[in-house]
Enzyme design. Structure first.
Site, mmCIF file in Angstrom:
data_model
loop_
_atom_site.group_PDB
_atom_site.id
_atom_site.type_symbol
_atom_site.label_atom_id
_atom_site.label_comp_id
_atom_site.label_asym_id
_atom_site.label_seq_id
_atom_site.Cartn_x
_atom_site.Cartn_y
_atom_site.Cartn_z
ATOM 1 N N HIS B 67 0.823 -1.199 0.000
ATOM 2 C CA HIS B 67 0.000 0.000 0.000
ATOM 3 C C HIS B 67 0.867 1.264 0.000
ATOM 4 C CE1 HIS B 67 -2.122 3.139 2.460
ATOM 5 N NE2 HIS B 67 -3.032 2.954 1.533
ATOM 6 N N GLU B 70 2.165 1.834 -3.387
ATOM 7 C CA GLU B 70 1.106 2.395 -4.229
ATOM 8 C C GLU B 70 1.082 3.931 -4.082
ATOM 9 O OE1 GLU B 70 -2.837 3.948 -3.314
ATOM 10 O OE2 GLU B 70 -3.079 1.828 -2.809
ATOM 11 N N HIS B 71 1.123 4.407 -2.823
ATOM 12 C CA HIS B 71 1.145 5.865 -2.609
ATOM 13 C C HIS B 71 2.365 6.500 -3.275
ATOM 14 C CE1 HIS B 71 -1.683 7.198 0.760
ATOM 15 N NE2 HIS B 71 -2.103 5.992 0.429
ATOM 16 N N GLU B 142 -4.078 8.122 7.524
ATOM 17 C CA GLU B 142 -5.023 7.188 6.881
ATOM 18 C C GLU B 142 -5.313 6.030 7.853
ATOM 19 O OE1 GLU B 142 -3.654 5.655 3.106
ATOM 20 O OE2 GLU B 142 -5.567 4.669 2.688
#
Lengths: 425, 431
Positions: B67, B70-71, B142
Site C-alpha cells: 500500500h 502504491e502511494h 489514513e
C-alpha cells in the site's frame, strides 16, 4: 449529448432519456417539499414504509421475491436535502430483456411496480399497516443514531447544526429522533395523502426505451387525484455573520476531524455559480487543489483535506482528518489558502487544469443513470434550467477576475473540531 | 490481437500478450463519455514474504508496504502524477487489496495521453529517503482514520478471528509502527519483484478504437527494457481449517453494537471455471439464506435483530476464502446465535429447485446491471483473469449451478469449528 424530454402527465413531470448504452432501464421518482420541523421526520419515514409492501405484494418479503423474479430488479429509496428542500427518491432499476435468454417484457412491469409502491401501498383499515410502520420507526431511529458512530459524517452534521442553528437547513435529513415515537400509522397515512397532493413530483425514465410507449404506460399507471402542487420555494434564510464561531468537541477518538463552514451567498440559480465551481476546484475540490497540496502533500498533516459545495444553500465546507495536536497548524494553513484565493494567488495553469477536471467529472457523472438524474434534477430544485451543454460552455468561460470576485464574497462562519480526550480527566 | 465476442451480452473484447509478458485487454463501449483504464499488478498486502528478484532467500518485509508503494509511485522527480492527470482532464486513483494493486484513470478527453501517463508512471519508480519519510505522516493519518471507523475494525476483527497465521489478517495499510520501518531500498526491492510486466494486466474500457490503443501500448512497451520474466516465489503460509478464535469483542466509542459472523471456507485453491463455480455457489447460498426475500431476513428484521446495515459477502482468493454476515444490532449475542443456527441447520435441509432458480435469475440481473459500470468490468475482469477465468463466463456458470453444488459448499463451510464471531460494543457496556 443525451436529450431530456419533459412531459407533464397527470400533475407529474415525466423526464425521458433515450439511450442504448445501458443493459438496464432506470426509473427514478422524486417528490419534493420544503424542509420544516413539522414534516421532516414523517417524510424521512414515508418512503421506507412505502417500499415495505404494496396492495399486490403486501409484505417486504413478498415484494422482494417479486423483484428477484424480475431478474433482480432493484428497489431503493433515500432522502436528501437540497438547500431548504426535502426530497424523497424512489428508484427502480430493471434488466433490459434484450440481454436475457427469456425475453419477457420487463419495463412495463417496472412502471407498474413503481406506481404501486407510490399509489397502492399495503393498507389495513384504511391506513398503513401498523406492523410495518412500527418496524420502520425502529429502523429510522437506528438510521438517525448511526451517524454518531461514523465520525466523519458526525463531524459534518455537527458543523451544519452549529453553523445553521435556527435555519431549516439545520434539520436532519433523516428526521429528529424525538419525533419518531409520536408517529402512528394513521398520522403517517394522513401525511402521505397530503404529500401526494401537494409535493412537486418528477419521474425520470432512462434506457433503451420508446418514449411514446413509455409515456402511455405512465399515463395509465400514474393516476393522481386532485393534485394541487402547493410547494413553492420558500425564501432562503439569510444570515449576517458577526463573528466566527469556534466549536471544539471532545470524544474518545484517535483522529481529530476538522470541519470548517463558509457562506458563499451564491447558489445554483446565480450567474456566479460557474465561477464558484471553478473557485472550489482550485481551492479544495480535487487532488491538484490547494488544500490537498498544502495540507497533505507539503505539510504531511492529513490523508484527506478537501472542500465541497452545497449548491442550493450556498455553503462551502472544508473537511480534514488530522492529529489532534495539529489543530492550529491545519486551521492556519487552510486560512492561508483561502486568503491566497481572495488575493488571486493562483496561476492560469491552475484555472485551465481545474476547468478540465470539472468538465471531465461532469461528463463522467452523466455516464451513470443515477448521476445523470442527479445532474438534471438541480434544474428542478433551483427552477433555473441549465442544460448540460450550457453548463460546460459557461464554466469554460469563467475568468480569473470572476473567481477572485467570488472568493471575496466568501465568509468564514464556523470552525468545528472533533478531537480526542487526551489531557482530560 | 485476439477478438472475443460475447453474443448474449453484446460485448466485444480484444486481447494481446506483449512480448514482455504484459496482458492487455480492450473493451470498446460505444455511447459512453468516459474511458476507464486500470493497470494492475498481482501483488497485495498478503505478499509480505517472498524471494526478491535476483536473490535466493525468502524475505519478510514490513506490513503495509504494498500500500505504501502504491502511494509513493505517484510521486516523481518533477512532481506529482495527479497534477499531470488533472492537466490532461483526467482523474486518477489507485487501490491496494489483499492480492492486487491497481492504478487507474478515467477521462473523457486526451485518452491516449492519459493512457501513456498511466503506463509510464507505473513503470518508472522514483523513491527517495525524503519522500518516503513524508509519506509516513500521510499514511499514518489514513491508518488513524480507519482506527476510528467501527465498521473497518469489525471487518478486520472478523478476519483475525478466522485466520491464525495467514497475512490476510493484517490490515492492508499496516500499522504506524510497521510503516516506520519502510525504506526506499525495500520499496525498490518489492517494486522490482512484483511490477514486472509479466505479473501485470492492463485493461481499457470506453469509447475507444481498439486497433489504435493496442498499437500505442505495443509501441510504449517496445521502447522499454525489462529483465527476463521469472516466476515469483511467494511464501505459502500454513493455516489450520478451524478458526483462530470463536469470538472476539472490540469495545469502541459507539452507540449501536455491531456483530459479524465469519465463515472460513475450504477448497479455495481452484483455478479457472472451477474457481468461478465455487465462488458463485457460495454467493448463491448466502443470497438464498440471507437475501431480503428470504424468510430468515424477514424474521430477523421483524424481531429487531437486524436493520438496513445487514449485509453478507464472500471473498475468495487462492490462499484464503471467507464469508461474513451481519451488521448493526441491538443484541449482538442473540444475532450471532441466530445466524449460526441458520447456517448449521441448513445442512439438514435441501435447497428447493424453484428457490435456486429465483436466486439465479436475480444474480443474472445483478450481473447485467454491473456491466453498466466500466469500473466494475475493469476491476472484476482483472481479478478473474488472475484466477485464469473470464468475467463474462459468470452467466453460463451461474446457469449451470445445481442444488448439489450449493449443498456441497454448505457442507464444506457450515461447521461449528469454521465459524467465528466478532462484535464491536459500546465502551463501558462490556459484559
Amino acid at each position: 449529448m443525451l436529450k431530456e424530454k419533459i412531459t407533464a402527465v397527470n400533475g407529474l413531470n415525466v423526464h425521458t432519456i433515450q439511450t442504448d448504452k445501458y443493459k438496464t432501464n432506470t426509473l427514478v421518482f422524486k417528490m419534493k417539499a420544503p424542509l420544516t420541523k413539522e414534516t421532516v421526520t414523517q417524510r424521512a419515514l414515508l418512503p421506507y414504509v412505502l417500499q415495505s409492501g404494496t396492495k399486490t405484494h403486501p409484505t417486504a418479503t413478498a415484494l422482494r421475491s417479486y423483484l428477484d423474479e424480475l431478474y433482480g430488479a432493484t428497489l431503493n429509496v433515500d432522502l436528501t436535502k437540497k438547500g431548504e428542500q426535502h426530497i424523497i427518491t424512489i428508484r427502480v432499476d430493471i434488466a433490459n430483456e434484450k440481454f436475457l435468454k427469456d425475453s419477457a417484457p420487463l419495463l412495463n412491469k417496472a412502471v407498474q411496480l413503481l406506481s404501486d409502491i407510490i399509489l397502492q401501498p399495503a393498507l389495513e383499515n384504511g391506513e398503513f399497516v401498523a406492523k410495518i410502520v412500527e418496524q420502520e420507526k425502529r429502523s429510522l431511529k437506528q438510521r438517525i443514531q448511526s451517524v454518531y458512530d461514523d465520525k466523519m459524517r458526525y463531524a459534518n452534521l455537527r458543523l451544519i447544526e452549529e453553523m445553521c442553528k435556527g435555519e431549516p437547513y439545520a434539520l436532519h435529513v433523516n428526521g429528529e429522533l424525538k419525533d419518531v415515537d409520536s408517529i402512528t400509522s394513521k398520522s403517517l397515512y394522513g401525511y402521505y395523502q397530503k404529500a401526494l397532493q401537494e409535493d412537486e413530483m418528477d419521474l425520470y425514465i432512462i434506457g433503451d426505451i420508446d418514449e411514446a410507449e413509455v409515456l402511455d404506460l405512465v399515463k395509465s399507471y400514474f393516476q393522481f387525484e386532485n393534485r394541487a402542487v402547493s410547494n413553492r420555494k420558500s425564501p432562503m434564510t439569510k444570515k449576517t455573520i458577526t463573528n466566527v464561531n469556534e466549536v471544539i468537541e471532545k470524544q474518545d477518538v484517535k483522529q481529530g476531524k476538522l470541519n470548517i463552514g463558509y457562506r458563499t451567498s451564491i447558489t445554483y440559480e446565480d450567474d456566479q455559480y460557474y465561477a464558484l465551481q471553478v473557485f472550489n476546484g482550485i481551492f479544495g475540490g480535487f487532488s491538484h487543489s490547494k488544500l490537498f497540496i498544502n495540507v497533505r502533500e507539503k505539510a504531511s498533516l492529513a490523508y484527506y483535506a478537501a472542500s465541497r459545495l452545497e449548491s442550493h444553500k450556498g455553503l462551502l465546507m472544508v473537511m480534514s482528518g488530522i492529529e489532534p495536536s495539529n489543530y492550529e497548524k491545519a486551521v492556519s494553513i487552510i486560512k492561508e489558502q483561502m486568503e491566497a484565493m481572495k488575493k488571486g494567488a493562483f496561476t492560469d495553469e491552475e484555472i485551465v487544469q481545474t476547468k478540465a477536471v470539472i468538465r471531465n467529472q461532469l461528463l463522467e457523472t452523466l455516464d451513470t443513470p443515477r448521476g445523470l438524474v442527479e445532474v438534471l434534477y438541480h434544474n428542478v430544485v433551483s427552477e433555473r434550467r441549465r442544460p448540460v451543454d450550457e453548463w460546460i460552455d459557461a464554466m469554460e468561460k469563467v475568468t480569473r477576475e470572476e473567481i477572485i470576485e467570488v472568493a471575496n464574497k466568501i465568509e468564514l462562519d464556523t470552525i468545528y473540531f472533533l478531537t480526542g480526550m487526551e489531557g482530560e480527566q | 490481437m485476439e477478438k472475443l465476442f460475447y453474443e448474449q451480452l453484446q460485448e466485444e473484447l480484444y486481447y494481446e500478450k506483449m512480448p514482455n509478458g504484459l496482458d492487455v485487454y480492450i473493451l470498446p463501449k460505444k455511447g459512453f463519455n468516459k474511458t476507464y483504464a486500470t493497470f494492475t499488478t498481482k501483488y497485495g498486502s498478503i505478499d509480505n514474504q517472498f524471494v526478491p528478484l535476483g536473490q535466493t532467500e525468502m524475505k519478510r518485509v514490513p506490513d503495509g508496504i504494498a500500500h505504501f508503494l502504491e502511494h509513493k509511485l505517484f510521486e516523481k522527480e518533477d512532481g506529482d502524477v495527479f497534477q499531470q492527470f488533472s492537466k490532461q482532464g483526467a482523474s486518477a486513483n489507485a487501490f491496494t487489496s489483499f492480492t492486487r494493486t491497481a492504478y487507474l484513470f478515467s477521462s473523457t478527453t486526451n485518452v491516449e495521453k492519459n493512457l501513456e501517463t498511466l503506463i509510464d508512471f507505473v513503470q518508472s519508480p522514483y523513491f527517495t529517503d525524503k519522500t518516503v519519510e513524508k509519506e509516513k505522516g500521510i499514511i499514518g493519518q489514513e491508518i488513524r482514520m480507519y482506527d476510528d471507523n467501527p465498521d473497518w475494525r469489525l471487518y478486520f476483527g472478523a478476519i483475525q478471528s478466522m485466520y491464525k497465521n495467514h497475512p490476510v489478517r493484517i490490515d492492508i495499510a499496516g500499522t504506524v509502527e510497521s510503516i516506520a520501518e519502510i525504506t526506499k531500498e525495500l520499496l525498490y526491492e518489492c517494486y522490482e519483484t512484483f511490477y514486472h510486466p509479466s505479473n501485470m494486466l492492463l485493461f481499457v474500457v470506453g469509447p475507444v478504437d481498439q486497433e489504435k490503443i493496442m498499437q500505442q501500448i505495443r509501441d510504449n512497451q517496445a521502447r522499454k527494457s525489462f529483465k527476463p520474466a521469472m516466476e515469483i516465489k511467494r511464501f505459502v503460509y500454513s493455516e489450520p481449517e478451524d478458526v483462530a478464535q470463536a469470538k472476539q469483542v472490540i469495545p469502541m466509542n459507539v452507540q449501536t453494537p455491531k456483530c459479524l459472523v465469519g465463515i472460513k471456507a475450504k477448497n479455495v485453491s481452484h483455478i479457472g471455471k472451477d474457481k468461478l463455480k465455487h465462488e458463485l455457489a457460495m454467493n448463491v447460498l448466502l443470497d438464498y439464506l440471507f437475501g431480503k426475500s428470504s424468510p430468515h431476513y424477514e424474521r430477523l428484521y421483524s424481531d429487531g435483530l437486524i436493520d438496513e446495515t445487514f449485509s453478507y459477502d464472500y471473498t475468495e482468493e487462492t490462499q484464503f476464502g471467507f464469508a461474513i454476515v451481519g451488521g448493526d444490532t441491538a443484541e449482538p449475542d442473540r444475532l450471532a446465535d441466530e445466524l449460526k443456527k441458520i447456517m448449521l441447520t441448513f445442512r439438514e435441509h435441501s435447497l428447493p429447485d424453484q428457490d435456486l432458480e429465483r436466486v439465479k435469475k436475480k444474480k443474472i440481473g445483478v450481473f447485467l446491471r454491473s456491466l453498466n459500470s466500466p469500473e466494475y468490468i475493469a476491476n472484476q475482469f482483472t481479478r478473474y483473469a488472475f484466477h485464469q477465468v473470464s468475467l463474462f463466463d459468470i452467466v453460463s456458470v451461474l446457469e449451470s449451478l445445481t442444488c448439489q453444488d450449493i449443498e456441497q459448499v454448505a457442507n464444506e463451510c457450515f461447521n461449528e469449528s469454521q465459524i467465528s464471531v466478532c462484535q464491536v460494543v459500546p465502551k463501558n457496556a462490556r459484559e
